[in-house]
Design an enzyme around this catalytic site. Structure first.
Site, PDB file in Angstrom:
ATOM      1  N   LYS A  91      -2.347  18.388   1.469  1.00 18.42           N
ATOM      2  CA  LYS A  91      -3.070  19.050   2.901  1.00 18.42           C
ATOM      3  C   LYS A  91      -1.657  18.945   3.859  1.00 18.42           C
ATOM      4  CE  LYS A  91      -6.703  17.442   3.931  1.00 18.42           C
ATOM      5  NZ  LYS A  91      -7.720  16.453   4.424  1.00 18.42           N
ATOM      6  N   LYS A 103      -4.002   7.257   2.188  1.00 13.79           N
ATOM      7  CA  LYS A 103      -5.425   7.218   2.421  1.00 13.79           C
ATOM      8  C   LYS A 103      -5.928   5.691   2.163  1.00 13.79           C
ATOM      9  CE  LYS A 103      -8.881   9.904   3.387  1.00 13.79           C
ATOM     10  NZ  LYS A 103      -9.159  10.786   4.086  1.00 13.79           N
ATOM     11  N   ASP A 143     -11.951   8.364   8.946  1.00 15.93           N
ATOM     12  CA  ASP A 143     -12.374   9.161   7.993  1.00 15.93           C
ATOM     13  C   ASP A 143     -14.054   8.859   7.766  1.00 15.93           C
ATOM     14  OD1 ASP A 143     -11.862  11.156   5.484  1.00 15.93           O
ATOM     15  OD2 ASP A 143     -12.809   9.489   4.346  1.00 15.93           O
ATOM     16  N   ASN A 225     -19.028  13.819  11.902  1.00 16.76           N
ATOM     17  CA  ASN A 225     -18.028  14.182  12.812  1.00 16.76           C
ATOM     18  C   ASN A 225     -17.650  15.780  12.310  1.00 16.76           C
ATOM     19  OD1 ASN A 225     -15.070  15.155  13.069  1.00 16.76           O
ATOM     20  ND2 ASN A 225     -15.043  13.246  14.405  1.00 16.76           N
TER      21      ASN A 225
HETATM   22  P1  NAD Z   1     -18.956  10.990   8.843  1.00 18.33           P
HETATM   23  O1  NAD Z   1     -19.034   9.977   8.362  1.00 18.33           O
HETATM   24  O2  NAD Z   1     -18.814  11.210  10.410  1.00 18.33           O
HETATM   25  O3  NAD Z   1     -20.157  12.050   8.422  1.00 18.33           O
HETATM   26  C1  NAD Z   1     -20.325  11.991   7.076  1.00 18.33           C
HETATM   27  C2  NAD Z   1     -21.972  12.790   6.848  1.00 18.33           C
HETATM   28  O4  NAD Z   1     -22.038  13.151   5.289  1.00 18.33           O
HETATM   29  C3  NAD Z   1     -22.935  12.210   7.714  1.00 18.33           C
HETATM   30  O5  NAD Z   1     -23.619  12.998   8.270  1.00 18.33           O
HETATM   31  C4  NAD Z   1     -23.682  11.403   6.344  1.00 18.33           C
HETATM   32  O6  NAD Z   1     -25.306  11.483   6.631  1.00 18.33           O
HETATM   33  C5  NAD Z   1     -23.378  12.741   5.232  1.00 18.33           C
HETATM   34  N1  NAD Z   1     -23.385  12.198   4.012  1.00 18.33           N
HETATM   35  C6  NAD Z   1     -23.135  11.034   3.517  1.00 18.33           C
HETATM   36  N2  NAD Z   1     -23.510  10.912   2.020  1.00 18.33           N
HETATM   37  C7  NAD Z   1     -24.064  12.132   1.816  1.00 18.33           C
HETATM   38  C8  NAD Z   1     -24.778  12.401   0.484  1.00 18.33           C
HETATM   39  N3  NAD Z   1     -24.668  12.029  -0.295  1.00 18.33           N
HETATM   40  N4  NAD Z   1     -25.245  13.866   0.763  1.00 18.33           N
HETATM   41  C9  NAD Z   1     -25.385  14.480   1.912  1.00 18.33           C
HETATM   42  N5  NAD Z   1     -24.697  14.073   2.898  1.00 18.33           N
HETATM   43  C10 NAD Z   1     -24.108  12.754   2.917  1.00 18.33           C
HETATM   44  O7  NAD Z   1     -17.653  11.647   8.090  1.00 18.33           O
HETATM   45  P2  NAD Z   1     -16.776  12.803   8.313  1.00 18.33           P
HETATM   46  O8  NAD Z   1     -15.627  12.431   9.221  1.00 18.33           O
HETATM   47  O9  NAD Z   1     -17.548  13.781   9.058  1.00 18.33           O
HETATM   48  O10 NAD Z   1     -16.316  13.377   7.013  1.00 18.33           O
HETATM   49  C11 NAD Z   1     -17.078  14.275   6.155  1.00 18.33           C
HETATM   50  C12 NAD Z   1     -15.854  14.837   5.074  1.00 18.33           C
HETATM   51  O11 NAD Z   1     -14.759  15.291   5.874  1.00 18.33           O
HETATM   52  C13 NAD Z   1     -15.307  13.690   4.132  1.00 18.33           C
HETATM   53  O12 NAD Z   1     -15.247  14.239   2.845  1.00 18.33           O
HETATM   54  C14 NAD Z   1     -14.000  13.554   4.932  1.00 18.33           C
HETATM   55  O13 NAD Z   1     -13.025  12.930   3.905  1.00 18.33           O
HETATM   56  C15 NAD Z   1     -13.730  14.912   5.343  1.00 18.33           C
HETATM   57  N6  NAD Z   1     -12.714  15.025   6.333  1.00 18.33           N
HETATM   58  C16 NAD Z   1     -12.880  14.236   7.615  1.00 18.33           C
HETATM   59  C17 NAD Z   1     -12.164  14.498   8.409  1.00 18.33           C
HETATM   60  C18 NAD Z   1     -11.942  13.859   9.942  1.00 18.33           C
HETATM   61  O14 NAD Z   1     -11.333  14.337  10.692  1.00 18.33           O
HETATM   62  N7  NAD Z   1     -12.897  13.070  10.207  1.00 18.33           N
HETATM   63  C19 NAD Z   1     -10.958  15.214   8.413  1.00 18.33           C
HETATM   64  C20 NAD Z   1     -10.631  15.959   7.229  1.00 18.33           C
HETATM   65  C21 NAD Z   1     -11.463  15.747   6.197  1.00 18.33           C
END
Ligand code: NAD
Length: 431
Positions: A91, A103, A143, A225
């Site tokens: 990425k 990570k 994350d 998020n």
């Molecule tokens: P977060 O913890 O803020 O939110 C995760 C969400 O997923 C929550 O709403 C939770 O209830 C839901 N969830 C958890 N388990 C689940 C399941 N089994 N089925 C459906 N929903 C489920 O996390 P985030 O930061 O929003 O990250 C979400 C994804 O995005 C991850 O894969 C993370 O690696 C990726 N990501 C995050 C960022 C960032 O800046 N936060 C950047 C790039 C990628």
């Protein structure tokens, strides 16, 4: 079935066939440079001692310091963190920020901890990682289940450790040891919504290329998020977000009008569950509410224009890929599609916008935050957004051009771009 790490290595090897990359380079890229495993002695509020396992995988540093988030989740294991760190390497090369890939994660369900315990756990992790991280060495970020508050605790502990060892270090630069901090603690304007906003910019470019007209219907899995910010932006910009979910289940508006995301956000905060928010802003009875509730599995198979997995990995696999009805799969989560699932979608002509492009807005603004800390600057929100838009649009165009030139899917296109840039860095380092 291969695990996500092994699958990604296979996909990278596939992409390398379009380039002239020595076997040695591919072999180096298929292994992490360093794996750190820690055991954290967490004192619980009831005075019991719990040993908690954590990891930091420093995958590759050819393009710059290791960079990638910290995940707190009960299912964190070494294979997952390895895969996540490898995706970060790819990425960071795709969105062209001067970082390598890394990570980290802790195997814990943070919802079972009190605030004091969560803070203590984060401090223990920072203490343990201090000798191996730093603004020019390895730069963590948020994350799943980690946020600005947690990163603030992490940075504070790191600063304490470093200052006791060396009183001459520059304070602002130390803040650059991690990104995704609160604004008061050296965070960047716009970092919190950056991943969603970056995804939105990419999606706008994609629908132009595909000649699709709004309104387009969207289903978003995950309302943290990433999912909540993207859903809000889509809702404000002519898309209809008709399905949403969190870990406990979801809601679906069959009428196609879509949800008001601001109302859903407030409802989720008050009631804790998305599944309880179907009737929000309307008057509806229990029977209607029941009809609007869906499972996370159902959400993936809805007849929508765009499906956005924004929660965890491996949700689209050989078991359900032939049932996906969306016209586009837009990966905001990391690794939501398995290798087998990807092949099925490709065979069915459904474009998959890969995670390493779609969700790279987060690390792009993390780079802006790191840069501001290193140079003692603070940029205004509009400046951050403009710079992010330019970076995301460039990344999309570069991937799209390779996809058209080489007649490959978008993921292979992104991997080719990343490999080309990684190989360039390797050559510079080994002149
Ligand atoms: P977060 O913890 O803020 O939110 C995760 C969400 O997923 C929550 O709403 C939770 O209830 C839901 N969830 C958890 N388990 C689940 C399941 N089994 N089925 C459906 N929903 C489920 O996390 P985030 O930061 O929003 O990250 C979400 C994804 O995005 C991850 O894969 C993370 O690696 C990726 N990501 C995050 C960022 C960032 O800046 N936060 C950047 C790039 C990628």
């Amino acid at each position: 079935m291969k695990n996500p790490f092994e699958s990604t290595i296979l996909q990278l090897e596939e992409a390398s066939k379009y380039l002239d990359i020595p076997n040695l380079v591919m072999s180096l890229l298929s292994k992490p440079e360093r794996i750190i495993e820690v055991f954290l002695p967490l004192r619980l509020d009831n005075k019991e001692l719990k040993i908690v396992k954590g990891y930091r995988v420093q995958y590759n540093s050819w393009r710059g310091p290791y960079k990638g988030g910290l995940r707190y989740h009960q299912k964190v294991d070494l294979n997952e963190v390895k895969a996540l760190s490898l995706w970060m390497m790819i990425k960071n090369a795709v969105c062209d920020v001067p970082f390598g890939g890394g990570k980290g994660g802790i195997e814990i369900d943070p919802k079972t901890l009190s605030k004091t315990e969560l803070k203590e756990l984060t401090r223990l992790f920072a203490k343990m990682l201090t000798p191996n991280i730093g603004p020019t060495v390895d730069v963590p970020a948020p994350d799943v289940n980690t946020n600005a508050k947690i990163l603030d605790w992490f940075v504070d502990q790191y600063e304490q450790n470093v200052k006791t060892q060396n009183s001459n270090v520059k304070f602002t630069e130390l803040k650059a040891v991690a990104t995704g901090k609160s604004i008061e603690n050296g965070g960047s304007e716009g970092r919190e919504e950056a991943t969603g906003l970056g995804g939105y910019y990419v999606l706008e470019e994609l629908i132009k290329k595909m000649g699709l007209k709004k309104p387009l219907t969207v289903a978003v899995q995950g309302f943290g998020n990433v999912g909540s910010h993207l859903a809000a932006l889509l809702c404000q910009n002519g898309y209809k977000v008709v399905a949403l979910s969190d870990s406990k289940g979801g809601i679906y508006d069959q009428s196609g009008d879509g949800f008001n995301i601001d109302l859903v956000k407030t409802c989720k905060l008050e009631r804790g569950l998305i599944a309880d928010c179907y009737c929000i802003g309307t008057v509806c009875d229990l029977a209607e509410k029941k009809k609007g509730e869906i499972t996370n599995e159902d959400l993936l198979e809805l007849p929508v224009d765009i499906l956005v997995p924004a929660a965890l990995e491996n949700v689209i696999t050989e078991k359900n890929a032939d049932k996906i009805k969306a016209k586009i799969v837009f990966e905001m989560a990391n690794g939501p599609t398995s290798l087998e699932g990807d092949k099925i979608l490709h065979g069915r002509g459904i474009p998959v916008v890969p995670d390493v492009l779609a969700n790279s807005g987060g690390v792009t603004v993390s780079y802006f935050e790191w840069y501001q800390n290193m140079h003692g600057e603070h940029w205004k929100l509009e400046e951050v957004k403009d710079k992010l838009k330019e970076k995301m649009t460039d990344a999309f165009k570069n991937v799209w051009n390779i996809h058209e030139e080489k007649k490959v899917d978008l993921r292979t296109g992104a991997y080719i771009l990343a490999l080309r840039r990684l190989h360039e860095s390797y050559k510079k380092l080994n002149k």
